[in-house]
Motif scaffolding. Structure first.
Motif, PDB file in Angstrom:
ATOM      1  N   ASP A   1       0.828  -1.209   0.000  1.00  0.00           N
ATOM      2  CA  ASP A   1       0.000   0.000   0.000  1.00  0.00           C
ATOM      3  C   ASP A   1       0.865   1.262   0.000  1.00  0.00           C
ATOM      4  O   ASP A   1       0.552   2.243  -0.689  1.00  0.00           O
TER       5      ASP A   1
ATOM      6  N   THR B   1       1.433   6.149  -7.234  1.00  0.00           N
ATOM      7  CA  THR B   1       0.207   6.745  -7.791  1.00  0.00           C
ATOM      8  C   THR B   1      -0.009   8.176  -7.347  1.00  0.00           C
ATOM      9  O   THR B   1      -0.975   8.819  -7.777  1.00  0.00           O
TER      10      THR B   1
ATOM     11  N   ARG C   1      -3.346   8.054  -5.143  1.00  0.00           N
ATOM     12  CA  ARG C   1      -4.635   7.692  -5.756  1.00  0.00           C
ATOM     13  C   ARG C   1      -5.010   6.267  -5.351  1.00  0.00           C
ATOM     14  O   ARG C   1      -4.814   5.307  -6.098  1.00  0.00           O
ATOM     15  N   GLU C   2      -5.588   6.133  -4.175  1.00  0.00           N
ATOM     16  CA  GLU C   2      -5.882   4.809  -3.624  1.00  0.00           C
ATOM     17  C   GLU C   2      -6.905   4.037  -4.450  1.00  0.00           C
ATOM     18  O   GLU C   2      -6.931   2.799  -4.409  1.00  0.00           O
ATOM     19  N   GLU C   3      -7.741   4.739  -5.196  1.00  0.00           N
ATOM     20  CA  GLU C   3      -8.747   4.046  -5.996  1.00  0.00           C
ATOM     21  C   GLU C   3      -8.123   3.206  -7.111  1.00  0.00           C
ATOM     22  O   GLU C   3      -8.786   2.327  -7.670  1.00  0.00           O
ATOM     23  N   TRP C   4      -6.867   3.448  -7.408  1.00  0.00           N
ATOM     24  CA  TRP C   4      -6.181   2.642  -8.421  1.00  0.00           C
ATOM     25  C   TRP C   4      -5.562   1.377  -7.837  1.00  0.00           C
ATOM     26  O   TRP C   4      -5.195   0.463  -8.584  1.00  0.00           O
ATOM     27  N   HIS C   5      -5.413   1.307  -6.521  1.00  0.00           N
ATOM     28  CA  HIS C   5      -4.650   0.231  -5.911  1.00  0.00           C
ATOM     29  C   HIS C   5      -5.189  -1.169  -6.233  1.00  0.00           C
ATOM     30  O   HIS C   5      -4.381  -2.061  -6.558  1.00  0.00           O
TER      31      HIS C   5
ATOM     32  N   SER D   1      -6.768  -2.506  -8.782  1.00  0.00           N
ATOM     33  CA  SER D   1      -6.433  -2.975 -10.132  1.00  0.00           C
ATOM     34  C   SER D   1      -4.933  -3.121 -10.314  1.00  0.00           C
ATOM     35  O   SER D   1      -4.473  -4.000 -11.052  1.00  0.00           O
TER      36      SER D   1
ATOM     37  N   ALA E   1      -9.203   0.720 -14.018  1.00  0.00           N
ATOM     38  CA  ALA E   1      -9.668   0.642 -12.633  1.00  0.00           C
ATOM     39  C   ALA E   1     -11.182   0.463 -12.588  1.00  0.00           C
ATOM     40  O   ALA E   1     -11.712  -0.268 -11.739  1.00  0.00           O
ATOM     41  N   ASP E   2     -11.897   1.108 -13.493  1.00  0.00           N
ATOM     42  CA  ASP E   2     -13.354   0.936 -13.566  1.00  0.00           C
ATOM     43  C   ASP E   2     -13.704  -0.483 -13.990  1.00  0.00           C
ATOM     44  O   ASP E   2     -14.657  -1.081 -13.473  1.00  0.00           O
TER      45      ASP E   2
ATOM     46  N   ASP F   1     -13.517  -2.914 -11.196  1.00  0.00           N
ATOM     47  CA  ASP F   1     -14.721  -2.910 -10.358  1.00  0.00           C
ATOM     48  C   ASP F   1     -15.844  -3.707 -11.011  1.00  0.00           C
ATOM     49  O   ASP F   1     -16.550  -4.475 -10.340  1.00  0.00           O
TER      50      ASP F   1
END
Length: 659
Positions: free
Chosen positions: A114, A121, A124-128, A130, A641-642, A645
Motif C-alpha cells: 500500500d 500513484t 490515488r488509492e482508488e487505483w490500488h 487494479s 480501474a473501472d 470494479d
C-alpha cells in the motif's frame, strides 16, 4: 536504513519467475550514468521493495502525475528539484543493494504494498486494487483462482469449451486450468497466437509500449524492443502456452460452427469442423468465446477488382512468396497496418508506391518507436531485483488515466467538428505543428496529412518521423480522390488517372462490429445470438448476454481502450470474470448461469453515457468504433480501474441460476 517488516513467502503467480540478479560491482560514476537513464519512481520503488525499507521512497518525492496531452511526463511529472533529490537517493540505494548483496525480493507485507503504490500513484488509492492485480509482490494479487474444481464439483461431469487460442484464449485457458476445470480449446488456425500469427506483413509491431502488452501471470522482463515487433509477441505467446501446459489442450485447424443450448440437459451442444471438413458433435457445460475482434478482413467491393492481373493481398493474409523489391505497389488505406507497411515498403526498396488515402491518421509522438530498450534499462533489469516488473507496473499505472482528459468532449464546444474541447484543440494544434515541421516545403502533402476530425476520434498511431519521410519519398504518390475502379493493369482513381501497379495491398481493416460472424449461437427458446443483437452487439460486463447461459466472451462488445488502459488487462479480467461465474455455478450446484436483461440494460446505458462524452462518440464522427446503428460498440470509455470494479464480483442479483 534497515528492514522494517517481515516478508511473506508465497509462490508468485508468474510463469516467468525472476531469477536472482547479478551483483552490482560498478563504480559510483558508472552508477550515476545508470541512474540518469532510469525512470526514477520505478527505481526508488524497486529499491524500497528489495531492501524492505520504505524510507528509500523519500519525503515529498511522490510523482504528481500531471495530465498527459500527448505523451506521459518523464518520472511521473517530477519537478527538476524532485528529480535531483531522487537521483541522489537512488544512487545511495544502489550502493546499499551492492553492499548488502541483495539479489532477490520476496512478496511484500500488505502495508508495504500500500505504501509503495501510494507513492507511485501520488496517493490515488482508488487505483490500488487494479494495480495489485499486476503486482507479483502483492500477497493479495488476486488474478489466479483461489479455488479448485475438484473441491467444489468432485466427480461432476462438467467441461468448458474455449474458442480461440490468441491473447484472450490463452488467458482464459490458463485461468481455468489453474482452477482445475476441464477444458478443450479449439483454434481455427494451424497455430496459436491469433492476430500475431496471422499478421506477418513487413513492419508489423506493437503501437503500445511492450511492457503494457503482456500478461500479469507471465511478466517477461527481457523484451528487446520498447515497442515489440510482431514476431516477438508471437514467440512470447508460444512460450506462455508451453510454460502453462496448454499446447496439448488445443485442437488446431478446428472451427466452431454451431452452438445450441439445450434446456433438457442444461448443456451446450456444439458442432466443430476440422481442416478436412469433417464435423464433430459434442457437448459442454460452458463456452468461452475468445474469437478476436480485429480478425475478419474487410475488403471493399471495388468495381473491376476481379480483372486485375497482378498480386492482391489483405494485410492479414500476407504472401511471403511475393517479392516487392523494385515493384510497383499500391497500398489502399492509411490505418494502423498501412502506417507500418508504407515506411517498410520504402525502406525495402519498392520501385513505386501509390498510397490511396480516404482519411489521414492522427499520430502521437513516439521517437523511440523502433528503438531497443535502453542500456540503462537492461542494466537495471539485470542488477536490481524485480525492476522490470516494477517498470511494467509503472507503464500500466500511467495508462490508467492515459489521455482521457484530452479526448473528453465539452458540451457546446464551438470548435467541432475539428476538435471537441479546449484541451483537444491544444492537442490538435501541437500535432499540426509537428506535421508542418515534418512536411516543411511540401504544402501539397501537408494539405492532405491533417485529419478533418478531432484527435482521438479514431485510433491514434505512433509517430517517429518515418510516415512523413515515406510520404516525402520520390517513389511515393499520395492519392486522395478515391478509387473509381480496377483495371487489368492497376487502379483508376477518382480523377480518372490510371495507376499501373504490380501488387495491391488492402490495408482496409476489419469488421470489428460483426462479433462471432460465421458462428451460429442458439440460446434459450431457440433465439440466435445475431438475431438478438440485430447488428448492435451488447454484453453485460462486456462478457455475457441474456438468454445465452454460461456463454462468455473474452473479447466482447466494448472491450478495448483507445485513450487509456491496457487491452491485456481487460482480456484477463474478462477471463477471470468467466472463471468466477463458473465457480458460482458449481457452488450452487446449478447447470448454468444467465444474466438478467435488466442488468444488461443498466450496464449498456452506463457504457453508452461514457462513450457519448468522448471524441469518438460524437454524432459527426464516423469510424470502426461504431456499428451500423451508429452506436459505439467496440470501445471502452472508462479506465482499467473501472473495469476492475465491473469484473470483481458476479452479482447474484444480476443473474439467475438454471437448474
Amino acid at each position: 536504513m534497515t528492514t522494517q517488516s517481515k516478508r511473506t513467502e508465497v509462490q508468485l503467480d508468474d510463469l516467468f519467475p525472476s531469477s536472482p540478479t547479478e551483483a552490482i560491482t560498478e563504480t559510483d560514476a558508472e552508477l550515476e550514468r545508470v541512474v540518469d537513464g532510469a525512470e526514477l519512481p520505478v527505481l526508488l520503488a524497486s529499491i524500497a521493495a528489495a531492501t524492505g525499507d520504505l524510507s528509500w521512497l523519500g519525503v515529498g518525492l511522490e510523482p504528481p502525475h500531471p495530465p498527459a496531452d500527448l505523451t506521459p511526463c518523464p518520472h511521473g511529472g517530477m519537478t527538476e528539484d524532485q528529480q535531483a533529490q531522487a537521483r541522489k537517493l537512488a544512487l545511495a540505494g544502489l550502493r546499499e543493494l551492492a553492499e548488502r548483496r541483495i539479489t532477490t525480493v520476496s512478496v511484500l507485507p500488505p502495508e508495504h504494498v500500500d505504501a509503495i503504490l501510494g507513492y507511485l500513484t501520488g496517493g490515488r488509492e482508488e487505483w490500488h486494487p487494479s494495480l495489485k492485480h499486476e503486482l507479483n509482490l502483492a500477497p493479495d494479487k488476486g488474478g489466479a483462482p483461489d479455488w479448485r474444481f475438484a473441491d467444489l464439483a468432485g466427480d461432476r461431469d462438467y467441461s468448458v469449451l474455449i474458442v480461440g487460442a490468441g491473447v484472450g484464449g490463452i488467458a482464459a485457458a490458463h485461468r481455468f486450468s489453474q482452477a482445475g476445470v476441464p477444458i478443450t480449446v479449439v483454434e481455427s488456425a494451424a497455430e496459436l497466437g491469433g492476430t500475431w500469427a496471422k499478421n506477418r506483413y513487413p513492419g508489423v509491431r506493437l503501437d503500445t509500449p511492450t511492457f503494457g502488452y503482456s500478461y500479469s501471470f507471465a511478466q517477461r522482463g527481457d523484451w528487446p524492443h520498447q515497442f515489440a515487433e510482431g514476431h516477438e509477441i508471437l514467440e512470447y505467446l508460444r512460450d506462455v502456452a508451453v510454460r502453462a501446459g496448454l499446447t496439448d489442450k488445443i485442437e488446431f485447424s478446428t472451427t466452431l460452427v454451431r452452438a445450441r443450448w439445450s434446456d433438457a440437459d442444461g448443456r451446450w451442444h456444439v458442432t466443430t469442423r476440422d481442416s478436412a471438413g469433417v464435423e464433430r458433435e459434442r457437448t459442454f457445460s460452458a463456452i468461452v468465446s475468445a474469437v478476436g475482434q480485429l480478425d475478419r478482413p474487410n475488403i471493399p467491393d471495388f468495381a473491376g477488382a476481379e480483372d486485375f492481373r497482378g498480386v492482391t493481398m489483405h494485410t492479414q493474409e500476407w504472401r511471403d512468396d511475393v517479392d516487392w523489391t523494385g515493384a510497383r505497389v499500391a497500398v489502399i488505406g492509411t490505418g494502423a497496418s498501412a502506417y507500418q507497411i508504407v515506411p517498410a515498403a520504402i525502406a525495402d526498396g519498392v520501385g513505386e508506391l501509390v498510397l490511396f488515402q480516404r482519411s489521414a491518421p492522427w499520430m502521437l509522438p513516439a521517437p523511440t518507436y523502433h528503438d531497443k530498450v535502453t542500456e540503462a534499462f537492461s542494466w537495471l533489469r539485470r542488477k536490481v531485483p524485480h525492476y522490470a516488473q516494477w517498470y511494467r507496473l509503472w507503464v500500466i499505472l500511467l495508462g490508467i488515466p492515459g489521455r482521457t482528459h484530452s479526448v473528453t468532449a465539452e458540451e457546446g464546444w464551438p470548435g467541432a467538428p475539428l476538435s471537441v474541447s479546449a484541451r483537444n484543440q491544444a492537442v490538435r494544434d501541437e500535432l499540426v505543428r509537428r506535421l508542418s515541421a515534418q512536411l516543411e516545403g511540401r504544402p501539397d502533402l501537408l494539405a492532405h496529412a491533417i485529419p478533418d476530425y478531432p484527435p482521438g476520434a479514431k485510433r491514434m498511431l505512433r509517430d517517429n518521423g518515418v510516415w512523413a519521410a515515406a510520404l516525402r519519398s520520390s517513389r511515393t504518390t499520395l492519392v486522395t480522390s478515391g478509387i473509381d475502379h480496377f483495371t487489368p493493369r492497376g487502379i483508376v482513381d477518382g480523377d480518372g488517372v490510371e495507376h499501373v501497379v504490380d501488387i495491391v495491398v488492402f490495408a482496409t481493416g476489419f469488421k470489428p462490429s460483426d462479433y462471432l460472424e460465421g458462428i451460429e449461437v442458439i440460446g434459450r427458446g431457440g433465439l440466435e445470438l445475431h438475431e438478438y443483437w440485430a447488428g448492435d452487439a451488447r454484453a453485460h460486463a462486456c462478457v455475457t448476454v441474456p438468454g445465452f447461459p454460461s456463454f462468455f466472451m473474452i473479447y466482447g462488445p466494448n472491450i478495448g481502450g483507445v485513450s487509456a488502459g491496457s487491452l491485456h488487462f481487460m482480456l484477463e479480467r474478462a477471463a477471470e470474470y468467466a472463471v468466477k461465474a463458473v465457480r458460482r455455478v458449481l457452488e450452487e450446484g446449478a447447470a448454468a448461469i444467465d444474466v438478467l436483461p435488466a442488468a444488461l440494460d443498466r450496464f449498456v446505458a452506463w457504457v453508452d453515457r461514457g462513450n457519448r462524452r468522448m471524441s469518438w462518440g460524437q454524432p459527426y464522427v464516423r469510424s470502426w468504433y461504431k456499428n451500423s446503428h451508429g452506436r459505439v460498440s467496440q470501445i471502452w470509455p472508462y479506465t482499467n480501474a473501472d473495469y476492475w470494479d465491473v469484473t470483481e464480483t458476479v452479482r447474484d442479483e444480476d443473474h439467475v441460476f438454471l437448474r
